[in-house]
Design a protein around this motif. Sequence first.
Motif, PDB file in Angstrom:
ATOM      1  N   ASN A 151      -0.200   3.636   5.540  1.00 37.40           N
ATOM      2  CA  ASN A 151      -1.023   4.340   6.526  1.00 37.40           C
ATOM      3  C   ASN A 151      -2.136   3.469   7.098  1.00 37.40           C
ATOM      4  OD1 ASN A 151       0.523   6.629   6.054  1.00 37.40           O
ATOM      5  ND2 ASN A 151      -0.885   7.430   4.501  1.00 37.40           N
ATOM      6  N   LEU A 152      -2.351   2.324   6.495  1.00 35.77           N
ATOM      7  CA  LEU A 152      -3.362   1.383   6.969  1.00 35.77           C
ATOM      8  C   LEU A 152      -2.930  -0.015   6.568  1.00 35.77           C
ATOM      9  CD1 LEU A 152      -6.480   1.662   4.584  1.00 35.77           C
ATOM     10  CD2 LEU A 152      -4.204   2.430   4.017  1.00 35.77           C
ATOM     11  N   SER A 153      -3.580  -1.010   7.131  1.00 36.03           N
ATOM     12  CA  SER A 153      -3.208  -2.386   6.826  1.00 36.03           C
ATOM     13  C   SER A 153      -3.586  -2.731   5.389  1.00 36.03           C
ATOM     14  CB  SER A 153      -3.896  -3.350   7.793  1.00 36.03           C
ATOM     15  OG  SER A 153      -5.294  -3.401   7.538  1.00 36.03           O
ATOM     16  N   GLU A 154      -2.899  -3.727   4.833  1.00 41.47           N
ATOM     17  CA  GLU A 154      -3.227  -4.195   3.491  1.00 41.47           C
ATOM     18  C   GLU A 154      -4.648  -4.752   3.451  1.00 41.47           C
ATOM     19  OE1 GLU A 154      -0.098  -6.918   2.576  1.00 41.47           O
ATOM     20  OE2 GLU A 154       1.466  -5.374   2.701  1.00 41.47           O
ATOM     21  N   ILE A 185     -11.524 -13.745   2.689  1.00 44.40           N
ATOM     22  CA  ILE A 185     -10.672 -13.333   3.800  1.00 44.40           C
ATOM     23  C   ILE A 185      -9.568 -12.464   3.222  1.00 44.40           C
ATOM     24  CG2 ILE A 185      -9.152 -14.077   5.665  1.00 44.40           C
ATOM     25  CD1 ILE A 185     -10.713 -16.701   5.749  1.00 44.40           C
ATOM     26  N   LEU A 186      -9.515 -11.217   3.638  1.00 45.17           N
ATOM     27  CA  LEU A 186      -8.530 -10.263   3.147  1.00 45.17           C
ATOM     28  C   LEU A 186      -7.390 -10.222   4.163  1.00 45.17           C
ATOM     29  CD1 LEU A 186     -11.069  -7.429   2.245  1.00 45.17           C
ATOM     30  CD2 LEU A 186     -10.415  -9.427   0.872  1.00 45.17           C
ATOM     31  N   THR A 187      -6.198 -10.612   3.739  1.00 41.60           N
ATOM     32  CA  THR A 187      -5.140 -10.808   4.710  1.00 41.60           C
ATOM     33  C   THR A 187      -3.900  -9.980   4.384  1.00 41.60           C
ATOM     34  OG1 THR A 187      -3.605 -12.450   5.638  1.00 41.60           O
ATOM     35  CG2 THR A 187      -4.484 -12.918   3.454  1.00 41.60           C
ATOM     36  N   GLY A 188      -3.413  -9.294   5.384  1.00 42.03           N
ATOM     37  CA  GLY A 188      -2.205  -8.493   5.246  1.00 42.03           C
ATOM     38  C   GLY A 188      -2.149  -7.400   6.291  1.00 42.03           C
ATOM     39  N   GLY A 189      -1.021  -7.311   6.996  1.00 42.87           N
ATOM     40  CA  GLY A 189      -0.868  -6.307   8.036  1.00 42.87           C
ATOM     41  C   GLY A 189      -0.400  -4.970   7.480  1.00 42.87           C
ATOM     42  N   GLN A 190       0.030  -4.113   8.372  1.00 42.85           N
ATOM     43  CA  GLN A 190       0.484  -2.765   8.006  1.00 42.85           C
ATOM     44  C   GLN A 190       2.002  -2.712   8.061  1.00 42.85           C
ATOM     45  OE1 GLN A 190      -1.417   0.367  10.208  1.00 42.85           O
ATOM     46  NE2 GLN A 190      -0.014   1.962   9.510  1.00 42.85           N
ATOM     47  N   GLY A 191       2.620  -2.323   6.945  1.00 50.32           N
ATOM     48  CA  GLY A 191       4.073  -2.259   6.869  1.00 50.32           C
ATOM     49  C   GLY A 191       4.583  -0.837   6.836  1.00 50.32           C
ATOM     50  N   ASP A 192       5.888  -0.705   6.667  1.00 53.60           N
ATOM     51  CA  ASP A 192       6.512   0.611   6.594  1.00 53.60           C
ATOM     52  C   ASP A 192       5.977   1.376   5.381  1.00 53.60           C
ATOM     53  OD1 ASP A 192       8.028  -0.052   8.790  1.00 53.60           O
ATOM     54  OD2 ASP A 192       9.754  -0.725   7.607  1.00 53.60           O
ATOM     55  N   GLY A 193       5.682   2.649   5.578  1.00 54.79           N
ATOM     56  CA  GLY A 193       5.188   3.485   4.497  1.00 54.79           C
ATOM     57  C   GLY A 193       3.718   3.275   4.187  1.00 54.79           C
ATOM     58  N   VAL A 203       0.868  -1.180   0.000  1.00 57.22           N
ATOM     59  CA  VAL A 203       0.000   0.000   0.000  1.00 57.22           C
ATOM     60  C   VAL A 203       0.901   1.225   0.000  1.00 57.22           C
ATOM     61  CG1 VAL A 203      -1.800   1.263   1.223  1.00 57.22           C
ATOM     62  CG2 VAL A 203      -1.780  -1.236   1.293  1.00 57.22           C
ATOM     63  N   ASN A 204       0.682   2.115  -0.942  1.00 50.87           N
ATOM     64  CA  ASN A 204       1.460   3.350  -1.025  1.00 50.87           C
ATOM     65  C   ASN A 204       0.736   4.442  -0.244  1.00 50.87           C
ATOM     66  OD1 ASN A 204       3.294   2.068  -2.837  1.00 50.87           O
ATOM     67  ND2 ASN A 204       1.875   2.460  -4.524  1.00 50.87           N
ATOM     68  N   GLY A 205       1.107   4.581   1.031  1.00 51.47           N
ATOM     69  CA  GLY A 205       0.367   5.484   1.912  1.00 51.47           C
ATOM     70  C   GLY A 205      -0.980   4.877   2.224  1.00 51.47           C
ATOM     71  N   SER A 206      -2.020   5.400   1.596  1.00 54.06           N
ATOM     72  CA  SER A 206      -3.357   4.827   1.731  1.00 54.06           C
ATOM     73  C   SER A 206      -3.878   4.289   0.404  1.00 54.06           C
ATOM     74  CB  SER A 206      -4.333   5.904   2.258  1.00 54.06           C
ATOM     75  OG  SER A 206      -3.909   6.393   3.515  1.00 54.06           O
ATOM     76  N   LYS A 207      -3.028   4.321  -0.616  1.00 52.52           N
ATOM     77  CA  LYS A 207      -3.444   3.944  -1.963  1.00 52.52           C
ATOM     78  C   LYS A 207      -2.947   2.541  -2.309  1.00 52.52           C
ATOM     79  CE  LYS A 207      -3.122   5.460  -6.787  1.00 52.52           C
ATOM     80  NZ  LYS A 207      -2.528   6.481  -7.698  1.00 52.52           N
ATOM     81  N   PRO A 208      -3.813   1.678  -2.796  1.00 49.30           N
ATOM     82  CA  PRO A 208      -3.372   0.329  -3.176  1.00 49.30           C
ATOM     83  C   PRO A 208      -2.307   0.382  -4.272  1.00 49.30           C
ATOM     84  CG  PRO A 208      -5.770   0.454  -3.108  1.00 49.30           C
ATOM     85  CD  PRO A 208      -5.263   1.860  -2.990  1.00 49.30           C
TER      86      PRO A 208
END
Length: 242
Positions: A137-140, A127-135, A98-103
């Motif tokens: 603003n929200l989880s995947e 099931i949508l799976t993916g945490g929040q990484g560096d850069g 995710v680029n900031g908040s943009k997929p």
Amino acid sequence: MKKGFYIAAGIILVIAAFLRFALVGYSFLAYCLICAAAVVLIYGFLLRRRKKVLLIILSALIFLGFCLFAYMEIPVIIDSRGDKDVDADYIIVLGAGVNGSKPSLSMVNRMTPTIEYMASHPDCIAILTGGQGDGENLSEAQAMFDYLTAHGVDADRLILEDKATSTEENLKFSFEIIGDKLEESTVAVISSEYHLHRAKTMANMLGKEVYGIPGRTSYPVLKLNYFIREAFGMVHLRVYGI
């Protein structure tokens, strides 16, 4: 003739530098080209020094490397086509950046088959799976949820798993969400086409057979970059496991 090796290596290095520093997402292909340039330079050096035995050894090592690469790459290509006519109770959608908040483009590529599958299989749960990484603003998972609901997918059919930081955790945590229904349920994984073989292999290692539904990568050269990288990813998986 021998100077041609050095000219060729220089051209390859220029292309590698362009891919590495001028574009985003092509790093692995750039590193492969740097290795190729190094091999070309070594060949030129050995030819100039007339080191025939070393040339034979180098050629044999390169041949064995290509054989190993083909052994790992062929199943990646085969599974990239996906499984047809899958009637899944659950689909696990693997997150991407995710680029900031943009997929990212990879995430959008995975959302397209998700929307199509959810529309044609009204009883399926995603099931949508993916945490929040560096850069990010929200989880995947949240980014995928926002994208899917904005494109008409019913929020009641979406489950968020927002803690996973790897493909292994994507699958493991998603299987835990399915819980007691896992053994009797048909499960499919949606990911980029190049990634399906590794995802299916990991699922098997975790004790569950899953089907694959591909998200098509938009740009051909970017697709090539990821397909090459995936063969090395499979070597790592086979050697070290999950």
